[in-house]
Write an enzyme that holds these catalytic residues in place. Structure first.
Site, PDB file in Angstrom:
ATOM      1  N   ARG A   1      -5.409  -7.965  -9.294  1.00  0.00           N
ATOM      2  CA  ARG A   1      -5.800  -9.420  -9.612  1.00  0.00           C
ATOM      3  C   ARG A   1      -6.576  -9.197 -11.336  1.00  0.00           C
ATOM      4  O   ARG A   1      -6.550  -7.707 -11.412  1.00  0.00           O
ATOM      5  CB  ARG A   1      -6.877  -9.436  -8.928  1.00  0.00           C
ATOM      6  CG  ARG A   1      -7.876 -10.731  -9.457  1.00  0.00           C
ATOM      7  CD  ARG A   1      -8.219 -11.837  -8.587  1.00  0.00           C
ATOM      8  NE  ARG A   1      -9.662 -12.325  -8.985  1.00  0.00           N
ATOM      9  CZ  ARG A   1      -9.458 -13.496  -9.065  1.00  0.00           C
ATOM     10  NH1 ARG A   1      -8.172 -13.840  -8.695  1.00  0.00           N
ATOM     11  NH2 ARG A   1      -9.967 -14.683  -9.103  1.00  0.00           N
TER      12      ARG A   1
ATOM     13  N   ASN B   1      -4.575   2.695 -13.126  1.00  0.00           N
ATOM     14  CA  ASN B   1      -3.196   1.777 -12.518  1.00  0.00           C
ATOM     15  C   ASN B   1      -1.897   2.878 -12.898  1.00  0.00           C
ATOM     16  O   ASN B   1      -1.458   3.180 -13.530  1.00  0.00           O
ATOM     17  CB  ASN B   1      -2.961   0.155 -13.213  1.00  0.00           C
ATOM     18  CG  ASN B   1      -2.381  -0.631 -12.720  1.00  0.00           C
ATOM     19  OD1 ASN B   1      -2.602  -0.622 -11.434  1.00  0.00           O
ATOM     20  ND2 ASN B   1      -1.867  -1.182 -13.762  1.00  0.00           N
TER      21      ASN B   1
ATOM     22  N   ASN C   1       1.819   2.874  -2.095  1.00  0.00           N
ATOM     23  CA  ASN C   1       0.905   4.011  -4.007  1.00  0.00           C
ATOM     24  C   ASN C   1      -0.247   4.356  -2.820  1.00  0.00           C
ATOM     25  O   ASN C   1      -0.217   6.080  -3.012  1.00  0.00           O
ATOM     26  CB  ASN C   1       1.022   3.145  -4.692  1.00  0.00           C
ATOM     27  CG  ASN C   1       1.898   3.155  -5.918  1.00  0.00           C
ATOM     28  OD1 ASN C   1       2.489   3.687  -5.979  1.00  0.00           O
ATOM     29  ND2 ASN C   1       3.229   2.104  -5.927  1.00  0.00           N
TER      30      ASN C   1
ATOM     31  N   HIS D   1       1.177   0.880 -13.208  1.00  0.00           N
ATOM     32  CA  HIS D   1       2.606   0.254 -13.444  1.00  0.00           C
ATOM     33  C   HIS D   1       4.101   0.209 -13.525  1.00  0.00           C
ATOM     34  O   HIS D   1       4.772   1.037 -14.346  1.00  0.00           O
ATOM     35  CB  HIS D   1       2.306  -0.230 -14.942  1.00  0.00           C
ATOM     36  CG  HIS D   1       2.480  -1.906 -15.092  1.00  0.00           C
ATOM     37  ND1 HIS D   1       2.604  -2.989 -15.404  1.00  0.00           N
ATOM     38  CD2 HIS D   1       3.582  -1.989 -16.751  1.00  0.00           C
ATOM     39  CE1 HIS D   1       3.357  -3.783 -15.699  1.00  0.00           C
ATOM     40  NE2 HIS D   1       4.210  -2.888 -16.519  1.00  0.00           N
TER      41      HIS D   1
ATOM     42  N   GLY E   1       0.361  -1.190  -0.644  1.00  0.00           N
ATOM     43  CA  GLY E   1      -0.216   0.064  -0.037  1.00  0.00           C
ATOM     44  C   GLY E   1       0.740   2.031   0.159  1.00  0.00           C
ATOM     45  O   GLY E   1       0.235   2.286   0.525  1.00  0.00           O
TER      46      GLY E   1
ATOM     47  N   ARG F   1     -14.029 -15.727 -10.776  1.00  0.00           N
ATOM     48  CA  ARG F   1     -13.784 -14.309 -11.357  1.00  0.00           C
ATOM     49  C   ARG F   1     -14.780 -13.531 -11.868  1.00  0.00           C
ATOM     50  O   ARG F   1     -15.184 -12.064 -11.511  1.00  0.00           O
ATOM     51  CB  ARG F   1     -12.636 -13.921 -12.701  1.00  0.00           C
ATOM     52  CG  ARG F   1     -10.712 -14.375 -12.278  1.00  0.00           C
ATOM     53  CD  ARG F   1     -10.068 -14.873 -13.536  1.00  0.00           C
ATOM     54  NE  ARG F   1      -8.838 -15.096 -13.064  1.00  0.00           N
ATOM     55  CZ  ARG F   1      -8.088 -14.354 -12.796  1.00  0.00           C
ATOM     56  NH1 ARG F   1      -7.684 -13.369 -12.738  1.00  0.00           N
ATOM     57  NH2 ARG F   1      -6.983 -15.381 -12.202  1.00  0.00           N
TER      58      ARG F   1
END
Ligand code: NHR
Ligand code: GAR
Length: 212
Positions: free
Chosen positions: A87, A103, A14, A105, A12, A61
């Protein structure tokens, strides 16, 4: 005021950078797909609501994605931010949050999508590596790019030292990208993002350096 929900799976850091950035928006909740995620405690200490949607409790999923979406929607956020979320999310989920799912990355996309990016960067011998904030689409790690930061790869780097150098930049660019979103400064057209009134100094990074 706009609001966001942050999705985490682990440490965590970020998420913490987003909390500490005093963004012009409210962090409505932090949701983890793993019950033991360290980031949950950090969020709780800051008085932010936390939730767990444990992936192991769902048969597949699609069922997990639906439960996660239902939890997110209970907060009616403007933005959903993946922060070390591990995920892969299915088409139905991704389409539901089109243009408002981000996101960070740990590579300069489109290089090194997927996992173990730092080890792969070292393996390939790249001299410049970095991180990317992008909108999430159903093609994993291929959504429209919002901002990137580059760092040099140094001769003695291990995956760990390189990851730490990249992570510092993640902590800079992710709050910045989310600030732009909250200020309505991101324009998404096709696969390209325009940042309204962004500044750039045109700086160049060489690695290795050219002069002794
Ligand atoms: N989902 C979609 N549809 N699109 C993206 O761009 C996504 C996404 C979900 C997560 C983060 C991403 C990253 O920054 C992300 C982007 C996990 C995996 C993965 O392979 C790949 C990419 C990312 C996150 N996850 C395994 C899975 O089967 C599980 C791995 C694990 O639990 O350790 O889901 O890199
Ligand atoms: C970060 O480097 C993030 O970019 C990366 O994992 C780390 C999470 O750290 N994300 C992924 O690799 C997603 N597959 P954090 O939990 O301390 O933010």
């Amino acid at each position: 005021m706009k609001s966001l929900v942050i999705l985490i799976s682990g440490r965590g850091s970020n998420m913490q950078a987003l909390i500490e950035a005093s963004l012009p928006g409210r962090i409505a909740a932090v949701i983890s797909n793993r019950p033991g995620a360290e980031g949950l405690e950090i969020a709780e200490m800051r008085g932010i609501e936390t939730q767990v949607v444990d992936q192991r409790a769902y048969p597949d999923r699609i069922a997990f994605d639906a439960a996660l979406a239902e939890k997110i929607d209970s907060y009616q956020p403007d933005l959903v931010a993946l922060a070390g979320f591990m995920r892969i999310l299915g088409d139905i989920f991704v389409n539901r949050y089109h243009g408002r799912l981000m996101n960070v990355h740990p590579s300069l996309l489109p290089a090194f999508p997927g996992l173990d990016t730092h080890a792969r960067a070292l393996q390939e011998g790249v001299k410049i590596h970095g991180c990317t904030v992008h909108f999430v689409t159903s093609q994993v790690d291929h959504g429209p790019i919002i901002v990137q930061a580059a760092v040099p790869v140094l001769p003695d780097d291990t995956a760990e030292t390189l990851a730490a150098r990249v992570l510092q930049q993640e902590h800079r660019i992710y709050p910045e990208a989310i600030r732009w979103f909250l200020e309505d400064r991101l324009q998404l057209s096709h696969n390209c993002v325009e940042v309204i009134d962004a500044t750039t100094d045109g700086a160049v990074l060489y690695s290795p350096g050219l002069h002794k």
